[in-house]
Every structure is written in structure tokens, then in C-alpha cells.
Write an enzyme that holds these catalytic residues in place. Structure first.
Site, mmCIF file in Angstrom:
data_model
loop_
_atom_site.group_PDB
_atom_site.id
_atom_site.type_symbol
_atom_site.label_atom_id
_atom_site.label_comp_id
_atom_site.label_asym_id
_atom_site.label_seq_id
_atom_site.Cartn_x
_atom_site.Cartn_y
_atom_site.Cartn_z
ATOM 1 N N PRO A 206 30.013 22.746 16.494
ATOM 2 C CA PRO A 206 28.839 22.734 17.368
ATOM 3 C C PRO A 206 28.736 24.046 18.141
ATOM 4 O O PRO A 206 29.742 24.631 18.531
ATOM 5 C CB PRO A 206 29.105 21.564 18.327
ATOM 6 C CG PRO A 206 30.175 20.747 17.673
ATOM 7 C CD PRO A 206 31.005 21.729 16.892
ATOM 8 N N THR B 72 23.991 30.025 16.566
ATOM 9 C CA THR B 72 24.648 29.015 15.734
ATOM 10 C C THR B 72 26.092 29.427 15.480
ATOM 11 O O THR B 72 26.566 30.424 16.022
ATOM 12 C CB THR B 72 23.878 28.810 14.409
ATOM 13 O OG1 THR B 72 24.352 27.625 13.770
ATOM 14 C CG2 THR B 72 24.034 29.983 13.461
ATOM 15 N N ASN B 73 26.803 28.647 14.690
ATOM 16 C CA ASN B 73 28.167 28.948 14.279
ATOM 17 C C ASN B 73 28.200 29.081 12.765
ATOM 18 O O ASN B 73 27.388 28.448 12.085
ATOM 19 C CB ASN B 73 29.096 27.787 14.648
ATOM 20 C CG ASN B 73 29.718 27.964 16.002
ATOM 21 O OD1 ASN B 73 29.837 29.072 16.512
ATOM 22 N ND2 ASN B 73 30.120 26.874 16.600
ATOM 23 N N ALA B 74 29.151 29.834 12.261
ATOM 24 C CA ALA B 74 29.279 29.976 10.805
ATOM 25 C C ALA B 74 29.998 28.759 10.244
ATOM 26 O O ALA B 74 31.221 28.699 10.248
ATOM 27 C CB ALA B 74 30.041 31.250 10.468
#
Ligand code: C5P
Length: 210
Positions: free
Chosen positions: A90, A22-24
Site C-alpha cells: 500500500p 504508488t509503489n512498485a
């Protein structure tokens, strides 16, 4: 009154049923943009990845998990909207194959083969017609140059440049760039303050007087 589509939050790309890339991203900038757009009387649809925060109740929220799902939801909604603000982060990679069972530890390094996910804003840019699009660029180096390159590659009409300190924070400090490379504004403060300033510019340059 404009109908504004806002992408917000991170997406997840699962490796197996329990682990994901995921991304922060907290979704706070997307929530602030939705609030600022609603204050101006616009209709807001948010396409959001998994987040803890709550979005303004007057906004329609479409929940997604993966980048592909975010793209599909946006492709369905964008033709009914006047413009898009891409505030989501995203996940850019997914595993080539998602393991149907939890990957077991073996004591050896685990090699993952990652492939790129679609770019939501760039894909929508190819079918934007007379709609406007505003992108965000979070850069650590060569910030201006990379933001301008992304603005062109993603067919955006404005690019909002911010640094990594924006992640998970309540405040933000951004520079708003136009396609000619001009700095239209520097906005700093709470994400709601920055969002209101950005909506003022979007109103003036892209939506026009109501
Ligand atoms: O990650 P990147 O710096 O390329 O993001 C720039 C812009 O592109 C942001 O507006 C972000 O929401 C969007 N983006 C996207 N789909 C991706 C990656 C980024 O829509 N897969």
C-alpha cells in the site's frame, strides 16, 4: 478449510485527476499465494489494488484503488475470515488535498504536502482477536531487525522478509521469521514455489490439520 484474506498489489494516491503516487508491486506474490491456498482447499478473498495480472478464477477479488479503500474493504471482510496474508504494497503517503483539476506546470518547483495513509495490517492487528496474520517486509537495510520490529508493531504471527529484487520479478527469495526471531525457513524460486512453502508453514503453525 480456512477462509484466507490476502491483500495484494499496490495502491494509488492521486495528486490530481491524472497523476498518482504508488509503489512498485505487480500483485504476482498475492496471485501465487491465492493459488497455493486454493490448492490446499482453502477459500480465498483477495483485496487488490490496480494490477495487470489475472488472479485465479476461484478466488473472490475485491478491487480497490487507495490505501483507505483497501483498509475499508479489509475491515469489512476480516471478521468473516480466519487469517490474513498482507502481501500488498500500500502507498504510505497521500497528498493532504487532491487537486480536482490537473495541476498546471508553472516552471517552478511544485511542493506537495504528504500525510501518512493508514497501515492496513497494523489497523487490522488491533482487532484480530483469535485470527492469525502474516506480514511481508521488503527491506534494503537492517533487514532482520526491521522485519522483527514490524512483526511486533503490526501484531503479525509470522513475517516474510524479502529484498527489493522481488519487485516485478517472477522469482523470490525469502526468509520466514517467527515472533521469537527464529528463521523457520528460507524459500527460494518462483513466486508459486515460495507461496506453496509459505502456505505449508501457515498450515502447520497457524491453521492446523484439517
Ligand atoms: O511497508 P511495510 O514494510 O511497512 O510493509 C510491511 C507489511 O505491512 C506488509 O505486509 C504490507 O502489506 C503491510 N502494510 C499495510 N499497509 C500499509 C503499509 C504496509 O498493510 N500502509
Amino acid at each position: 478449510m480456512a477462509h484466507i484474506l490476502i491483500t495484494s498489489g499496490p495502491t494509488r494516491e492521486y495528486l490530481d485527476p491524472v497523476r498518482y503516487l504508488t509503489n512498485a508491486s505487480s500483485g504476482r506474490m498475492g496471485a501465487a499465494l491465492a493459488q497455493a491456498a486454493l490448492e490446499r482447499g482453502h477459500q480465498v478473498t483477495l483485496v487488490s489494488g490496480p494490477v495487470q495480472i489475472t488472479y485465479p478464477p476461484q478466488a473472490q477479488v475485491v478491487r480497490v484503488v487507495t490505501t483507505e479503500e483497501m483498509l475499508q474493504a479489509c475491515q469489512e471482510l476480516f471478521p468473516r475470515c480466519d487469517g490474513l496474508i498482507g502481501a500488498a504494497a500500500p502507498c504510505d503517503y497521500r497528498t493532504r488535498r487532491v487537486s480536482p483539476e490537473k495541476i498546471q506546470k508553472t516552471g517552478q518547483p511544485l511542493l506537495l504536502e504528504l500525510v501518512e495513509t493508514p497501515d492496513v495490517v497494523a489497523t487490522l492487528g488491533q482487532q484480530k482477536g483469535d485470527r492469525w496474520m502474516v506480514g511481508f517486509a521488503l527491506e534494503t537495510d537492517d533487514q532482520r531487525f526491521r522485519a522483527l520490529t514490524k512483526m511486533e508493531q503490526k501484531s503479525c504471527d509470522l513475517m516474510v522478509l524479502n529484498g527489493p529484487e522481488a519487485m516485478q520479478a517472477d522469482t523470490n527469495s525469502v526468509e520466514v521469521l517467527d515472533p521469537g526471531g527464529r528463521t523457520l525457513a528460507r524459500l527460494q524460486g518462483t513466486k508459486l514455489h515460495v507461496a506453496r512453502g509459505l502456505l505449508r508453514i501457515i498450515q502447520q503453525r497457524l491453521i492446523g490439520p484439517q
